[in-house]
Design a protein around this motif. Structure first.
Motif, short mmCIF file in Angstrom:
data_model
loop_
_atom_site.label_atom_id
_atom_site.label_comp_id
_atom_site.label_asym_id
_atom_site.label_seq_id
_atom_site.Cartn_x
_atom_site.Cartn_y
_atom_site.Cartn_z
N LEU A 43 1.03 -1.47 -0.10
CA LEU A 43 -0.13 0.13 -0.15
C LEU A 43 0.31 1.11 0.03
N GLU A 44 0.88 2.24 -0.62
CA GLU A 44 0.81 3.64 -0.72
C GLU A 44 -0.18 4.49 -0.75
N CYS A 97 2.90 17.39 11.45
CA CYS A 97 3.78 17.02 9.52
C CYS A 97 2.72 15.47 9.12
N PHE A 98 2.73 15.78 8.22
CA PHE A 98 2.49 14.58 7.12
C PHE A 98 3.19 12.62 7.68
N ILE A 99 2.08 11.61 7.23
CA ILE A 99 2.76 10.48 7.41
C ILE A 99 2.20 9.90 6.50
N ILE A 100 3.36 9.25 5.99
CA ILE A 100 2.64 8.53 5.29
C ILE A 100 3.92 7.03 5.68
N HIS A 101 3.00 6.41 5.49
CA HIS A 101 3.32 4.66 5.54
C HIS A 101 2.96 3.42 4.16
N TYR A 102 4.64 3.32 4.07
CA TYR A 102 4.19 2.62 3.46
C TYR A 102 3.78 0.85 3.50
N THR A 103 3.14 -0.16 3.24
CA THR A 103 2.58 -0.73 4.12
C THR A 103 2.77 -2.17 3.27
N LYS A 104 2.99 -3.13 4.16
CA LYS A 104 3.00 -4.48 3.05
C LYS A 104 3.22 -5.70 3.85
N THR A 105 2.04 -6.88 3.34
CA THR A 105 1.93 -7.91 4.35
C THR A 105 2.52 -9.17 3.32
N VAL A 131 7.79 15.57 6.22
CA VAL A 131 6.85 14.16 6.52
C VAL A 131 7.65 12.56 6.97
N GLU A 132 6.85 12.41 7.94
CA GLU A 132 7.53 11.28 8.34
C GLU A 132 6.59 9.52 7.26
N LEU A 133 7.85 9.15 6.44
CA LEU A 133 8.17 7.61 6.29
C LEU A 133 7.70 6.93 7.86
N GLY A 134 6.61 5.80 7.14
CA GLY A 134 7.22 4.25 7.89
C GLY A 134 7.09 3.76 6.32
N ALA A 135 8.40 2.52 7.09
CA ALA A 135 7.97 1.63 6.17
C ALA A 135 7.49 0.22 7.49
N VAL A 136 6.07 0.13 6.85
CA VAL A 136 5.86 -0.98 8.17
C VAL A 136 5.27 -2.58 7.19
N THR A 137 5.93 -3.06 8.13
CA THR A 137 5.39 -4.73 7.84
C THR A 137 3.95 -5.26 8.81
#
Ligand SMILES: [Cu+2]
Length: 253
Positions: free
Chosen positions: A104-105, A116-124, A238-244
């Motif tokens: 997901l983007e 701030c902005f938050i963008i969590h690039y998320t995967k499973t 912008v806070e970037l998240g690498a989420v798994t």
């Protein structure tokens, strides 16, 4: 009224550090078999331990990647609710063996409380029909966690090791928040037990142990090297998240 406001302010001051948001992609199961060839998947932006939702706008991208091929699933998403807030769902039918990553983007989320902005690039991950092929392949996100432990068939209490990448390079000293998707309604003994925190080493590698069966989310947080324009018209970080999201299983008899 004043007491209510003071109580509210105190609550915010106390509760904010423990309230970690996570992009979430949760399938029915992390393994597909001939008997269970399809899975429902929900996509949301939530506080998984506290079961408090936030609204997830229609994502920019939602796709599966397996056997080196990307399958665009954005148009298959329909609206649903997760933790009472706007979220998305789809059903995916597995046709071939492979380790499928769902990714997901989201659109950037403006968080006034954190300014701030938050963008969590998320995967499973879902392993289909016995495949263990390429379980450590990147999904091709701007920032992501590469598993160094096979990300399925894990027991609660085994350790999990991952490497945090941003633009393909390891991120040393990054904060990694991790949290249980608390479907059983546990309460936290202290506010610090809601979101657990570790850091990556000089090679961007972290190891954690998840003590309870269920879905656990890992969010490696960094700051983007660009800004976005806030509703006020000002440029904001912008806070970037690498989420798994990874599922840990119980022993069975
Ligand atoms: Cu939040």
């Amino acid at each position: 009224m004043r007491t209510i406001i003071l109580t509210f302010i105190t609550f915010m001051l106390v509760a904010t550090p423990a309230f970690a948001h996570f992009g979430m992609i949760i399938p029915d199961a992390n393994v597909a078999t001939q008997k269970a060839r399809s899975t429902n998947i929900t996509v949301s932006f939530s506080h998984p331990f506290e079961n408090v939702g936030m609204t997830l706008e229609k994502p920019k991208q939602f796709f599966a990647i397996a056997n080196g091929k990307k399958i665009d699933l954005l148009s298959t998403l329909t609206e649903t609710k997760v933790m009472n807030e706007g979220a998305w769902k789809t059903t995916f039918r597995f046709k071939r063996p492979g380790v499928y990553q769902f990714a997901l983007e989201p659109t950037p989320y403006w968080e006034p409380e954190e300014d701030c902005f938050i963008i969590h690039y998320t995967k499973t991950y879902v392993a289909a029909f016995g495949s263990e092929e390429d379980w450590d392949a990147p999904a091709g996100l701007p920032t992501e966690i590469i598993p160094l432990t096979r990300p399925f068939g894990l027991y609660a209490g085994t350790s999990f090791t991952g490497q945090v990448l941003k633009n393909g390079k390891p991120v040393p000293n990054a904060e990694v928040e991790y949290e249980l998707y608390n479907k059983e309604g546990f309460t936290a003994p202290t506010e610090h037990n809601v979101t657990l925190v570790t850091k990556t080493d000089s090679n961007g590698i972290f190891t954690v142990t998840c003590p309870k069966a269920g879905w656990w989310g890992f969010a490696a947080l960094t700051t983007a090297d660009y800004t976005l324009t806030a509703p006020s018209g000002k440029e904001k970080p912008v806070e970037l998240g690498a989420v798994t999201w990874i599922k840990f299983d119980s022993f069975q008899k």
